[in-house]
Structures are given as C-alpha cells and as structure tokens.
Design a protein around this motif. Structure first.
Motif, short mmCIF file in Angstrom:
data_model
loop_
_atom_site.label_atom_id
_atom_site.label_comp_id
_atom_site.label_asym_id
_atom_site.label_seq_id
_atom_site.Cartn_x
_atom_site.Cartn_y
_atom_site.Cartn_z
N PRO A 99 -1.98 -15.42 0.08
CA PRO A 99 -1.02 -14.36 0.37
C PRO A 99 -1.31 -13.72 1.72
N GLU A 100 -0.25 -13.29 2.41
CA GLU A 100 -0.38 -12.62 3.71
C GLU A 100 -0.08 -11.13 3.61
N CYS A 101 0.42 -10.73 2.46
CA CYS A 101 0.72 -9.30 2.26
C CYS A 101 0.39 -8.91 0.84
N CYS A 102 -0.34 -7.83 0.70
CA CYS A 102 -0.49 -7.17 -0.60
C CYS A 102 0.18 -5.82 -0.45
N LEU A 103 1.40 -5.74 -0.95
CA LEU A 103 2.13 -4.47 -0.88
C LEU A 103 1.61 -3.56 -1.99
N ILE A 104 1.40 -2.29 -1.64
CA ILE A 104 0.86 -1.31 -2.58
C ILE A 104 1.95 -0.27 -2.84
N PHE A 124 10.17 -19.61 0.09
CA PHE A 124 10.44 -19.24 -1.31
C PHE A 124 9.78 -20.19 -2.30
N ASP A 125 9.11 -21.24 -1.80
CA ASP A 125 8.32 -22.07 -2.71
C ASP A 125 7.08 -21.33 -3.18
N CYS A 126 6.66 -20.31 -2.40
CA CYS A 126 5.52 -19.50 -2.81
C CYS A 126 6.01 -18.36 -3.69
N PRO A 127 5.30 -18.10 -4.79
CA PRO A 127 5.74 -17.07 -5.72
C PRO A 127 5.42 -15.67 -5.20
N VAL A 128 5.89 -14.66 -5.89
CA VAL A 128 5.41 -13.29 -5.72
C VAL A 128 4.65 -12.95 -6.98
N LEU A 129 3.42 -12.45 -6.80
CA LEU A 129 2.60 -12.07 -7.94
C LEU A 129 2.46 -10.56 -7.95
N SER A 130 2.65 -9.96 -9.10
CA SER A 130 2.62 -8.51 -9.16
C SER A 130 1.71 -8.01 -10.28
N VAL A 131 0.95 -6.95 -9.97
CA VAL A 131 -0.05 -6.40 -10.88
C VAL A 131 0.36 -4.97 -11.22
N SER A 132 0.34 -4.63 -12.50
CA SER A 132 0.66 -3.28 -12.95
C SER A 132 -0.60 -2.57 -13.39
N LEU A 133 -0.79 -1.33 -12.89
CA LEU A 133 -1.98 -0.54 -13.21
C LEU A 133 -1.55 0.88 -13.51
N GLY A 134 -2.00 1.44 -14.63
CA GLY A 134 -1.67 2.82 -14.96
C GLY A 134 -0.52 2.90 -15.95
N ASP A 159 -1.12 -5.87 -16.92
CA ASP A 159 -0.17 -6.99 -16.96
C ASP A 159 0.02 -7.56 -15.55
N VAL A 160 0.21 -8.86 -15.49
CA VAL A 160 0.49 -9.52 -14.22
C VAL A 160 1.82 -10.27 -14.37
N VAL A 161 2.67 -10.16 -13.37
CA VAL A 161 3.99 -10.81 -13.37
C VAL A 161 4.03 -11.82 -12.23
N LEU A 162 4.63 -12.96 -12.51
CA LEU A 162 4.80 -13.98 -11.49
C LEU A 162 6.30 -14.28 -11.37
N LEU A 163 6.84 -14.11 -10.17
CA LEU A 163 8.21 -14.54 -9.90
C LEU A 163 8.13 -15.82 -9.10
N ARG A 190 1.43 5.31 -11.62
CA ARG A 190 1.36 3.85 -11.71
C ARG A 190 1.16 3.25 -10.33
N LEU A 191 0.24 2.30 -10.27
CA LEU A 191 -0.02 1.54 -9.07
C LEU A 191 0.48 0.12 -9.29
N ASN A 192 1.25 -0.39 -8.36
CA ASN A 192 1.73 -1.77 -8.45
C ASN A 192 1.35 -2.49 -7.16
N LEU A 193 0.76 -3.66 -7.32
CA LEU A 193 0.42 -4.50 -6.18
C LEU A 193 1.32 -5.72 -6.22
N THR A 194 1.98 -6.05 -5.11
CA THR A 194 2.69 -7.33 -5.08
C THR A 194 2.17 -8.16 -3.92
N LEU A 195 1.85 -9.39 -4.24
CA LEU A 195 1.25 -10.32 -3.28
C LEU A 195 2.29 -11.35 -2.86
N ARG A 196 2.40 -11.54 -1.55
CA ARG A 196 3.39 -12.51 -1.05
C ARG A 196 2.85 -13.29 0.14
N VAL A 197 3.35 -14.51 0.27
CA VAL A 197 3.22 -15.27 1.51
C VAL A 197 4.46 -14.90 2.33
#
Ligand code: MD6
Ligand code: FE
Length: 199
Positions: A99-104, A124-134, A159-163, A190-197
């Motif tokens: 990933p090149e970005c971890c959006l907070i 768009f072949d790379c997914p977005v992974l998202s983490v839920s905290l709180g 919980d972790v979500v993958l798109l 709530r803190l959410n992290l989304t990871l993307r290329v």
C-alpha cells in the motif's frame, strides 16, 4: 469464523484481538503526532470526519477539489505506514504491491461518511483494506451505480473489510456510529484505517 462475502466484499469479523487493536492505536497515535488530524472541506462544506494519513500519499480535499498529495496540509511529508499496519495488508490483501496510502479517519459522536466510491487510485486490481477500531459503525454497501440497492452491516472494533473485484468500485459509506459500544477509546469514537495502492 463466519465470513461475509457479497460481490467480493469481504468482512473478517474480529480479525484483530484486543492487544492487536491496542498495538494499532499506539502506532496511529505516533503517526498523528507528526501528521495531526485535520478536517477536510468539500464543495459542500466541512466533513464531519477528521483525517490524516501515512505513506507516500494522503488524500486531501479542499475547495479546489480532492486528490492524493505527498504532503500533509502543513507542508510536511506523511510519516511512513507503521509496520503492524503493513503486515495486516500482507496477510489479507492478496496483492503483490504494498500500500502507498494509509488513510486515517476519525469519527466522533455524530460523524458520518456519505456514500462514495474510492476511485482516485490508478490500479483497481489492488483492493482497499479497511480496519475498524472503537465504537461500532453502520457500513452501507451498494453497487457501482449510486442508485443500486444497498445492504448495511455493523462493523465492530477489530473487524477488517476488503473491497476487491466487483466491490472495489462499489458505493459505500458510514451512516452512523453506535456510541458506547467499545472501550478502546476512553471517550468513545471510532478510528478507521484504509489502505490503498495509489499509483
Ligand atoms: C469507514 N470506509 O469505514 C469508511 N473505503 O470509516 C471506507 O470508506 C472504505 O471501509 C474503501 C474500502 C473500505 C472502506
Ligand atoms: Fe471509502
């Protein structure tokens, strides 16, 4: 463990146990010391969610529009993506690129995020992974047309979500939090992290 898998939208419920959640929170607090949360503005006004980022790029929105930028609005480069966040990606994303970005994203009490697509990235072949905290949050998931029917799902801390695949460009958003549903943050939120290329 039960797994929800709709149109390639995947939830890993409770993937992170409490110690793993605390490790991520500590790592994110470190990032935020260097790159403080700010409130992005869109053409429709200030967002209710506050944001920051780590990695080569962060996502910025201001009256000029929205885009990825290599620098925080204060002019500093974004801090590197913390190692425990990287290893989550390597475990779950099934993607040859890092990933090149971890959006907070930080939500307090009545923050929400309107229905949107994540389409500012190149690959768009790379997914977005998202983490839920709180605190728990009501995640709404639709299709690739804004008018497509949606389904809702409560995301819990850890919980972790993958798109990926068909869901990668699907509309999604956060309708509301359920305050008081987690003790991870003493004052709630709530803190959410989304990871993307990005490139
Ligand atoms: C949130 N998440 O959970 C907002 N985007 O606070 C997102 O916008 C998101 O969860 C892309 C992929 C997964 C997500
Ligand atoms: Fe998104």
């Amino acid at each position: 463990m039960t797994m929800i898998d709709i149109k390639d939208f995947r939830v890993f419920p409770g993937h992170l146990d409490r110690p793993a959640q605390e490790t991520l929170v500590a790592a994110v607090r470190d990032v935020l010391r260097h790159a403080p949360l700010f409130r992005p503005r869109t053409r429709r006004g200030p967002m209710s969610v506050r944001m920051s980022a780590a990695g080569d790029f962060g996502w910025i929105s201001d009256p000029k529009g929205y885009r990825y930028e290599a620098h925080h609005p204060d002019g500093q480069p974004w801090p590197p993506i913390p190692e425990p966040v990287m290893s989550l990606w390597r475990d779950l994303a099934d993607c040859p690129r890092d990933p090149e970005c971890c959006l907070i994203n930080w939500y307090d009490g009545d923050a929400r995020m309107g229905l949107h697509q994540d389409v500012d990235e190149q690959d768009f072949d790379c997914p977005v992974l998202s983490v839920s905290l709180g605190d728990e949050a009501l995640f709404r998931m639709g299709g690739t047309d804004r008018r497509d029917p949606t389904t809702s799902h409560w995301l819990k801390s850890g919980d972790v979500v993958l798109l990926r695949g068909a869901s990668r460009r699907a509309f999604h958003g956060i309708d509301r939090l359920r305050p008081g549903t987690s003790t991870l943050f003493p004052d709630g939120g709530r803190l959410n992290l989304t990871l993307r290329v990005v490139t």
